[in-house]
Write an enzyme that holds these catalytic residues in place. Structure first.
Site, PDB file in Angstrom:
ATOM      1  N   PHE A  66       0.868  -1.183   0.000  1.00 30.13           N
ATOM      2  CA  PHE A  66       0.000   0.000   0.000  1.00 30.13           C
ATOM      3  C   PHE A  66       0.898   1.224   0.000  1.00 30.13           C
ATOM      4  O   PHE A  66       1.634   1.469   0.954  1.00 30.13           O
ATOM      5  CB  PHE A  66      -0.952   0.045   1.196  1.00 30.13           C
ATOM      6  N   ASP A  89       9.426   2.914   1.671  1.00 28.54           N
ATOM      7  CA  ASP A  89       8.239   3.690   2.037  1.00 28.54           C
ATOM      8  C   ASP A  89       8.040   3.541   3.545  1.00 28.54           C
ATOM      9  O   ASP A  89       7.529   2.537   4.025  1.00 28.54           O
ATOM     10  CB  ASP A  89       7.014   3.174   1.262  1.00 28.54           C
ATOM     11  N   LYS A 148       2.710  10.856   7.485  1.00 23.66           N
ATOM     12  CA  LYS A 148       1.892  10.586   8.670  1.00 23.66           C
ATOM     13  C   LYS A 148       2.440  11.222   9.944  1.00 23.66           C
ATOM     14  O   LYS A 148       2.165  12.382  10.217  1.00 23.66           O
ATOM     15  CB  LYS A 148       1.718   9.084   8.834  1.00 23.66           C
TER      16      LYS A 148
HETATM   17  C1  LIG Z   1       3.027   2.783   3.541  1.00 16.93           C
HETATM   18  C2  LIG Z   1       2.144   3.902   3.061  1.00 16.93           C
HETATM   19  N1  LIG Z   1       2.546   4.666   2.044  1.00 16.93           N
HETATM   20  C3  LIG Z   1       1.810   5.690   1.587  1.00 16.93           C
HETATM   21  C4  LIG Z   1       0.579   5.980   2.144  1.00 16.93           C
HETATM   22  C5  LIG Z   1      -0.243   7.105   1.600  1.00 16.93           C
HETATM   23  O1  LIG Z   1      -0.269   8.174   2.502  1.00 16.93           O
HETATM   24  P1  LIG Z   1      -1.421   9.267   2.425  1.00 16.93           P
HETATM   25  O2  LIG Z   1      -2.702   8.605   2.838  1.00 16.93           O
HETATM   26  O3  LIG Z   1      -0.969  10.353   3.372  1.00 16.93           O
HETATM   27  O4  LIG Z   1      -1.473   9.755   1.009  1.00 16.93           O
HETATM   28  C6  LIG Z   1       0.111   5.202   3.207  1.00 16.93           C
HETATM   29  C7  LIG Z   1      -1.202   5.470   3.819  1.00 16.93           C
HETATM   30  O5  LIG Z   1      -1.778   4.687   4.541  1.00 16.93           O
HETATM   31  C8  LIG Z   1       0.922   4.136   3.692  1.00 16.93           C
HETATM   32  O6  LIG Z   1       0.522   3.358   4.706  1.00 16.93           O
END
Ligand SMILES: Cc1ncc(COP(=O)(O)O)c(C=O)c1O
Length: 432
Positions: A164, A249, A278
């Site tokens: 994700f 990520d 986050k």
């Molecule tokens: C690992 C990861 N990358 C990227 C994102 C995307 O972040 P955002 O919701 O702030 O766009 C998330 C969101 O849950 C995430 O868990």
């Protein structure tokens, strides 16, 4: 009655008659309005939150809940942390948004701090996690073309099944979740997925045009999937051998969530780029960043990429305060120590409904037996007992409290989780 309930720390009781009626009406009204006027792209639990304080949330009926979700790690330092709120209000009175048309006196401090924390060279600030992932993909592709010599328009990105990384078109194109993709195509070419936790698959998937391997150190949305020890170190070695960038990520795992500052540190692997989000916003604002080596970041020249709100002084001041809290409250060590203890306690819960308990730091998943129950059913029972959490992938209940959650709150929560599983077990047996 539990200690927490006796001391008023546990879920409160609804206020008396008429006030309770009014509160109930307020809750119903909020739900009705959201359902009537909002797009139906979420399916929230039936609770209407009106206040947050540390690890606790209060609904419009005055009931208190322990937050074991932390807004998917966005609230890693607790709700309305006084130091972060003070930084927000002070900065909001002084200067909030200027765009990057000018320098401001907060952003450089944040950039310097991110570089020092990651050991990389340069940071590019944006707002949400997906923007930071998009930034990483754009940087990797341009690096592949300008530095590695891949023909323009041919650079490939490899990600892992079950990933994700957000929900833009390009990122959705990397998703292996049918629902996330359904109806949103066409997707850009050059996107490949391989099994997670499988270095040999990475080695085999890399071709001459591969630009980058994008990976979560622990897959969160997939159900808190922890790879084998050494996985990221092996991936880093493979990427180096093929001259492919490894991009971690850390939007969900970063800033202490897994018991290390960054998830890659469990393996001692050094990535070429890191995506943060986050928790960087201190639970108050969307603040994210892509941080990378000079080699990668130098592909951006003025005008190549940007965002109106990215790097605004308000977000930078909040992120700096959040990083101060992380360090001053020793939250990385706390996540590691509390996480080890909590994982052990949760593994000790004997329930025929539970097939696995796994995690790193305060990032834990309880997997229920799909033949006997759903994670949603557990989540509903926890809600009734004053605990907020969330199911993921049908069978996993996520346990990810703020990193500064009081230990006694977790002691109380463990008892409630055990009781909720027993409730459900009896319900299941009655139905059977
Ligand atoms: C690992 C990861 N990358 C990227 C994102 C995307 O972040 P955002 O919701 O702030 O766009 C998330 C969101 O849950 C995430 O868990």
């Amino acid at each position: 009655m539990t200690t927490l309930a006796r001391t008023g720390l546990g879920p409160g009781h609804p206020p008396v008659a008429s006030a309770a009626d009014a509160a109930g009406r307020a809750a119903a009204d909020s739900v009705r309005r959201e359902r009537a006027y909002g797009a139906r792209n979420y399916d929230p639990l039936p609770v209407v939150i009106t206040r947050g304080d540390g690890s606790w949330l209060t609904d419009v009926d005055g009931r208190r809940y322990l937050d074991l979700m932390s807004a998917y790690s966005a609230v890693s330092f607790g709700h309305s942390h006084p130091r972060i709120v003070a930084a927000l209000t002070e900065q909001a009175h002084r200067l909030a948004v200027t765009s990057r048309a000018y320098f401001n006196d907060r952003l450089p401090l944040l950039l310097e701090r991110l570089v020092a924390l990651t050991g990389l060279d340069r940071a590019l600030p944006v707002n949400t996690g997906l923007e930071a992932v998009e930034t990483a993909i754009k940087a990797s592709r341009k690096w592949a073309h300008k530095v590695k010599g891949v023909p323009d328009g041919q650079a490939g990105i490899i990600a892992c099944r079950g990933n994700f990384h957000g929900r833009s078109i390009a990122i959705t194109g990397l998703s292996t979740e049918a629902q996330y993709r359904d109806g949103f195509g066409p997707y850009p070419p050059g996107l490949t997925t391989i099994p997670f936790d499988d270095p040999a698959a990475l080695d085999a998937a890399i071709g001459p045009h591969t630009a980058a391997f994008l990976v979560e150190p622990v897959q969160g949305e997939a159900g808190i999937v922890v790879p084998h020890d050494g996985y990221l170190a092996r991936c880093a070695e493979i990427c180096r051998r093929h001259r492919v960038l490894m991009i971690c990520d850390e939007v969900q795992t970063g800033l202490g969530r897994t018991g290390r500052l960054f998830g890659w540190q469990h393996d001692g692997a050094m990535p070429d780029g890191v995506i943060l989000g986050k928790a960087l916003g201190g639970g108050l604002l969307p603040v994210s960043a892509f941080v990378a080596t000079d080699d990668v970041m130098q592909v951006f020249t003025p005008g190549d990429h940007g965002s109106t709100f990215g790097g605004n002084p308000l977000g930078a001041a909040v992120a700096l305060a959040a990083l101060d809290v992380l360090e001053d409250e020793r939250l990385v060590a706390r996540s590691r120590e509390l996480g080890l203890w909590l994982l052990d306690e949760l593994k000790g819960i004997e329930s025929p409904l539970v097939v696995d308990v796994r995690g790193r730091g305060l990032f834990i998943g309880i997997e229920v037996d799909a033949a006997k129950a759903t994670a949603r059913e557990v989540v509903h029972r926890l809600l009734a007992r004053g605990i907020l959490t969330k199911d993921t992938h049908g069978t996993v209940v996520r346990i990810a409290p703020p990193l500064n959650v009081p230990r006694e709150a977790l002691v109380w929560a463990i008892g409630e989780i055990r009781a909720a599983l027993e409730d459900l077990e009896q319900g299941v047996l009655r139905v059977a």
